[in-house]
Design a protein around this motif. Structure first.
Motif, PDB file in Angstrom:
ATOM      1  N   ARG A  70     -18.951   3.003  18.369  1.00 36.31           N
ATOM      2  CA  ARG A  70     -18.501   3.354  17.010  1.00 36.31           C
ATOM      3  C   ARG A  70     -18.740   3.997  16.238  1.00 36.31           C
ATOM      4  O   ARG A  70     -20.396   3.319  15.802  1.00 36.31           O
ATOM      5  CB  ARG A  70     -17.196   2.421  17.054  1.00 36.31           C
ATOM      6  N   ARG A 144      -5.858   0.648  15.497  1.00 38.29           N
ATOM      7  CA  ARG A 144      -5.211   0.769  13.984  1.00 38.29           C
ATOM      8  C   ARG A 144      -4.035   1.991  14.250  1.00 38.29           C
ATOM      9  O   ARG A 144      -2.901   2.094  13.799  1.00 38.29           O
ATOM     10  CB  ARG A 144      -6.277   1.759  13.895  1.00 38.29           C
ATOM     11  N   VAL A 182       0.944  -6.301  14.931  1.00 43.41           N
ATOM     12  CA  VAL A 182      -0.458  -6.546  15.311  1.00 43.41           C
ATOM     13  C   VAL A 182      -0.809  -7.247  16.472  1.00 43.41           C
ATOM     14  O   VAL A 182       0.168  -7.110  17.510  1.00 43.41           O
ATOM     15  CB  VAL A 182      -1.069  -7.536  14.456  1.00 43.41           C
ATOM     16  N   PRO A 204     -12.903  -7.324  15.391  1.00 42.50           N
ATOM     17  CA  PRO A 204     -13.588  -7.901  14.543  1.00 42.50           C
ATOM     18  C   PRO A 204     -13.343  -9.318  14.391  1.00 42.50           C
ATOM     19  O   PRO A 204     -11.878 -10.080  14.911  1.00 42.50           O
ATOM     20  CB  PRO A 204     -12.809  -7.276  13.912  1.00 42.50           C
TER      21      PRO A 204
ATOM     22  N   ILE B  74       7.713   1.145  11.009  1.00 40.63           N
ATOM     23  CA  ILE B  74       6.512  -0.725  10.514  1.00 40.63           C
ATOM     24  C   ILE B  74       6.175  -1.319  11.306  1.00 40.63           C
ATOM     25  O   ILE B  74       5.067  -2.548  11.669  1.00 40.63           O
ATOM     26  CB  ILE B  74       6.861  -1.203   9.383  1.00 40.63           C
ATOM     27  N   ALA B 142       2.098 -11.837  10.105  1.00 39.64           N
ATOM     28  CA  ALA B 142       1.680 -10.676  11.198  1.00 39.64           C
ATOM     29  C   ALA B 142       1.649  -9.230   9.455  1.00 39.64           C
ATOM     30  O   ALA B 142       0.468  -8.563   9.818  1.00 39.64           O
ATOM     31  CB  ALA B 142       2.830  -9.981  11.777  1.00 39.64           C
ATOM     32  N   VAL B 145      -1.490  -9.949   8.075  1.00 36.46           N
ATOM     33  CA  VAL B 145      -2.606  -9.616   9.058  1.00 36.46           C
ATOM     34  C   VAL B 145      -3.066  -7.877   9.194  1.00 36.46           C
ATOM     35  O   VAL B 145      -4.272  -7.697   8.936  1.00 36.46           O
ATOM     36  CB  VAL B 145      -2.705 -10.187  10.120  1.00 36.46           C
ATOM     37  N   ARG B 146      -1.644  -7.074   9.163  1.00 34.28           N
ATOM     38  CA  ARG B 146      -2.070  -5.661   9.422  1.00 34.28           C
ATOM     39  C   ARG B 146      -2.509  -5.528   7.673  1.00 34.28           C
ATOM     40  O   ARG B 146      -3.748  -4.194   8.227  1.00 34.28           O
ATOM     41  CB  ARG B 146      -0.585  -5.702   9.357  1.00 34.28           C
ATOM     42  N   LEU B 148      -5.144  -6.206   5.885  1.00 37.04           N
ATOM     43  CA  LEU B 148      -6.324  -7.178   6.400  1.00 37.04           C
ATOM     44  C   LEU B 148      -6.969  -6.067   7.359  1.00 37.04           C
ATOM     45  O   LEU B 148      -8.960  -5.766   7.133  1.00 37.04           O
ATOM     46  CB  LEU B 148      -6.860  -8.387   7.696  1.00 37.04           C
ATOM     47  N   ASP B 149      -6.314  -4.763   8.232  1.00 35.90           N
ATOM     48  CA  ASP B 149      -7.049  -3.515   8.243  1.00 35.90           C
ATOM     49  C   ASP B 149      -8.141  -3.834   9.932  1.00 35.90           C
ATOM     50  O   ASP B 149      -8.780  -3.846  10.191  1.00 35.90           O
ATOM     51  CB  ASP B 149      -7.096  -2.771   7.907  1.00 35.90           C
ATOM     52  N   LEU B 150      -6.994  -4.864  10.496  1.00 39.51           N
ATOM     53  CA  LEU B 150      -7.848  -5.562  11.126  1.00 39.51           C
ATOM     54  C   LEU B 150      -9.165  -5.325  11.920  1.00 39.51           C
ATOM     55  O   LEU B 150     -10.260  -5.638  12.498  1.00 39.51           O
ATOM     56  CB  LEU B 150      -7.509  -5.924  12.681  1.00 39.51           C
ATOM     57  N   TYR B 151      -8.564  -3.993  13.077  1.00 43.88           N
ATOM     58  CA  TYR B 151      -9.973  -3.939  14.008  1.00 43.88           C
ATOM     59  C   TYR B 151     -11.173  -2.573  12.856  1.00 43.88           C
ATOM     60  O   TYR B 151     -11.766  -1.941  13.369  1.00 43.88           O
ATOM     61  CB  TYR B 151      -9.290  -2.724  14.776  1.00 43.88           C
ATOM     62  N   SER B 152     -10.697  -2.839  11.248  1.00 41.42           N
ATOM     63  CA  SER B 152     -12.366  -1.937  10.649  1.00 41.42           C
ATOM     64  C   SER B 152     -13.218  -2.893  11.398  1.00 41.42           C
ATOM     65  O   SER B 152     -13.607  -4.147  11.226  1.00 41.42           O
ATOM     66  CB  SER B 152     -11.736  -2.001   9.666  1.00 41.42           C
ATOM     67  N   GLY B 153     -14.801  -2.088  11.443  1.00 43.27           N
ATOM     68  CA  GLY B 153     -15.462  -3.141  11.638  1.00 43.27           C
ATOM     69  C   GLY B 153     -15.916  -3.688  10.180  1.00 43.27           C
ATOM     70  O   GLY B 153     -15.596  -3.328   8.929  1.00 43.27           O
ATOM     71  N   ASP B 156     -16.958  -0.760   8.021  1.00 40.68           N
ATOM     72  CA  ASP B 156     -16.192   0.402   7.682  1.00 40.68           C
ATOM     73  C   ASP B 156     -16.447   1.316   7.238  1.00 40.68           C
ATOM     74  O   ASP B 156     -15.731   0.292   5.895  1.00 40.68           O
ATOM     75  CB  ASP B 156     -15.520  -0.222   8.589  1.00 40.68           C
ATOM     76  N   ARG B 157     -16.593   2.356   6.853  1.00 39.32           N
ATOM     77  CA  ARG B 157     -16.363   3.047   5.550  1.00 39.32           C
ATOM     78  C   ARG B 157     -14.769   4.205   5.458  1.00 39.32           C
ATOM     79  O   ARG B 157     -14.315   4.527   4.749  1.00 39.32           O
ATOM     80  CB  ARG B 157     -17.470   4.050   5.287  1.00 39.32           C
ATOM     81  N   ARG B 158     -13.891   4.335   6.778  1.00 42.13           N
ATOM     82  CA  ARG B 158     -12.626   5.232   6.971  1.00 42.13           C
ATOM     83  C   ARG B 158     -12.273   3.903   6.066  1.00 42.13           C
ATOM     84  O   ARG B 158     -11.699   3.306   5.374  1.00 42.13           O
ATOM     85  CB  ARG B 158     -12.327   4.582   7.958  1.00 42.13           C
TER      86      ARG B 158
END
Ligand SMILES: Cc1cc2nc3c(=O)[nH]c(=O)nc-3n(C[C@H](O)[C@H](O)[C@H](O)COP(=O)(O)OP(=O)(O)OC[C@H]3O[C@@H](n4cnc5c(N)ncnc54)[C@H](O)[C@@H]3O)c2cc1C
Ligand code: FES
Lengths: 271, 158
Positions: A70, A144, A182, A204, B74, B142, B145-146, B148-153, B156-158
């Motif tokens: 990535r 995402r 999630v 993560p 949602i 939930a 947690v969402r 937090l934008d869980l899947y960003s590294g 991550d700059r997105r």
């Protein structure tokens, strides 16, 4: 003797765009290769003139290896941008992987968030090749958006092999008819016997923490949950101390660790 | 008999697991089976919230209307989940809309009837409120947690 710090030259033989910012590279050794590897191990992948970063092995056959990368910064950007025919350096394989043998006789639950599916894919391949040694196999995937899902072309084959595959996204587009929410919300829908399950979780750190808690709420003890840790690395071979997490050197003692050990370390904000 | 059937369905639903037979019997008189084709709107944002549903099979999407983007999903709810808690609290209006994504089987509960039952029988009232609070807390967690934008590294700059 092979110099452990010397990258072996590999050539990119295929490049597949997985998502907007993620690429899977197939690498073939130009001469000597890195040899055999185990699910969950990583290599130090070197973009000539740019730098070197740890990347999990996401698959392979013969001497070829797959890396799913990535694009998040300078080195990963260069790696993602390497085209077919381009050269990269590879050191490894390093680290302590998932050890899927030790989960035999149990239900196997794999939980992946985002890029975390990359190191889990070899576990699935491994377990499906030895299907009779495991109970139920469930794979929970969170991303995402639908466009961020890795390896969707492989879903039908996984499902056909009897894997309970549950997929969820945080944000759906109009064409998405699947789960929204999630990945932790899928835990209650997966079929497994909590007291006879080994869970491999990768994503993560917050995602792994919340998943381990959701598993705990369903009765899976922390010692049956394994997570793959991420720390910045430099040497990859327990020399520089760069990847230290409490008492662990992630490059040597990890990246895979049992949650009863790793959980306490991840709960501490800065060590 | 309809009440019997509703009783059996309630007894089999995880949301009510552990409630005793007399309690389930009393609840059952306020429930009936109801099924929906895929793509059916069950309720709309802002509408009067006078029911809730225990999902047995299928999937329901909670949505909200965003100008220019249409109905944005949602969250989706699957088997074993409970759909709707706005019937419990004033002003009894749906905060979101809900539509089925797949053919969906539910037990539909009459919110006003169950509220009356809760008033009459505080033991059932306490038990149901406890379970609904748990659902609301889980959804709140939930949502957090969402956020937090869980899947960003980490970088991550997105
Ligand atoms: C064992 C292991 C396996 C990995 N497997 C994969 C994989 O299969 N695919 C993949 O895409 N990535 C993987 N990573 C992550 C990958 O190594 C990083 O994304 C990469 O090092 C980023 O380097 P960069 O030069 O591109 O970005 P940089 O410019 O170095 O990083 C961008 C930002 O992210 C931060 N950062 C980068 N990496 C980390 C990290 N690991 N921990 C904390 N902060 C960090 C930096 O501090 C910086 O702020 C793995 C990491 C580890 C430790
Ligand atoms: S990366 Fe050097 S000690 Fe782990």
């Amino acid at each position: 003797m092979t110099d452990l710090m010397l990258p072996l030259p590999y050539r990119v033989t295929a490049r597949r765009l997985e998502a907007t910012d993620t690429v899977t590279l197939t690498l073939a050794p130009v001469g000597e290769g890195i040899g055999t590897w185990e699910p969950g191990q990583f290599t130090m992948l070197y973009g000539f003139g740019v730098g070197e970063v740890p990347i999990s092995i996401s698959g392979g056959d013969g001497g070829r290896i797959h890396h799913t990368v990535r694009d998040v910064g300078a080195v990963s950007h260069a790696l993602c941008g390497t085209g077919v025919g381009g050269r990269l350096g590879v050191r490894g394989p390093y680290g302590h992987g998932w050890d899927p043998d030790s989960a035999e006789g149990n239900d196997l639950l794999l939980v992946a968030g985002g890029i975390g599916l990359a190191p889990l894919r070899p576990v699935l391949t491994w377990a499906l090749a030895r299907r009779e040694r495991y109970g139920r196999i469930a794979l929970l995937v969170g991303a995402r958006t639908p466009a961020d899902l890795l390896y969707p072309r492989e879903y039908p084959a996984w499902r056909a092999a009897g894997v309970q595959l549950l997929v969820t996204v945080d944000r759906a587009d109009a064409g998405w008819g699947g789960h929204v929410g999630v990945v932790t919300t899928l835990v209650d829908q997966a079929d497994f016997a909590p007291d006879n399950t080994v869970a491999f979780v990768c994503g993560p750190e917050p995602m792994m923490r919340f998943t381990a808690r959701a598993l705990g709420a369903r009765g899976v003890p922390d010692r049956a949950v394994r997570v793959s840790l991420e720390r910045n690395m430099r040497c990859g071979i327990a020399l520089c101390g760069h990847c230290q997490l409490g008492p662990l050197l992630v490059c040597r003692d990890g990246p895979v660790a049992s949650y009863d050990v790793a959980g306490q370390l991840l709960d501490v904000k800065e060590l | 008999m309809i009440t019997n059937t509703a009783y059996q369905l309630l007894a089999a639903h995880p949301f009510l697991a552990g409630m005793d037979q007399p309690q389930l019997n009393r609840l059952a008189s306020w429930g009936h089976r109801s099924s929906f084709h895929a793509g059916t709107r069950i309720f709309s944002e802002g509408g009067q919230a006078d029911r809730f549903w225990l999902i047995r099979e299928g999937r329901v999407a909670l949505d909200t209307h965003v100008p220019g983007r249409g109905d944005v999903v949602i969250e989706t709810l699957g088997p074993g989940s409970v759909l709707g808690w706005s019937w419990l609290f004033s002003p009894f209006r749906w905060h979101f809309g809900a539509a089925t994504v797949e053919p969906t089987l539910t037990v539909e509960m009459d919110g006003k009837g169950v509220r009356r039952l809760c008033d009459e029988d505080p033991v059932i009232g306490y038990e149901l409120n406890r379970r609904f609070v748990q659902v609301v807390v889980q959804r709140l967690q939930a949502t957090r947690v969402r956020l937090l934008d869980l899947y960003s590294g980490p970088g991550d700059r997105r």
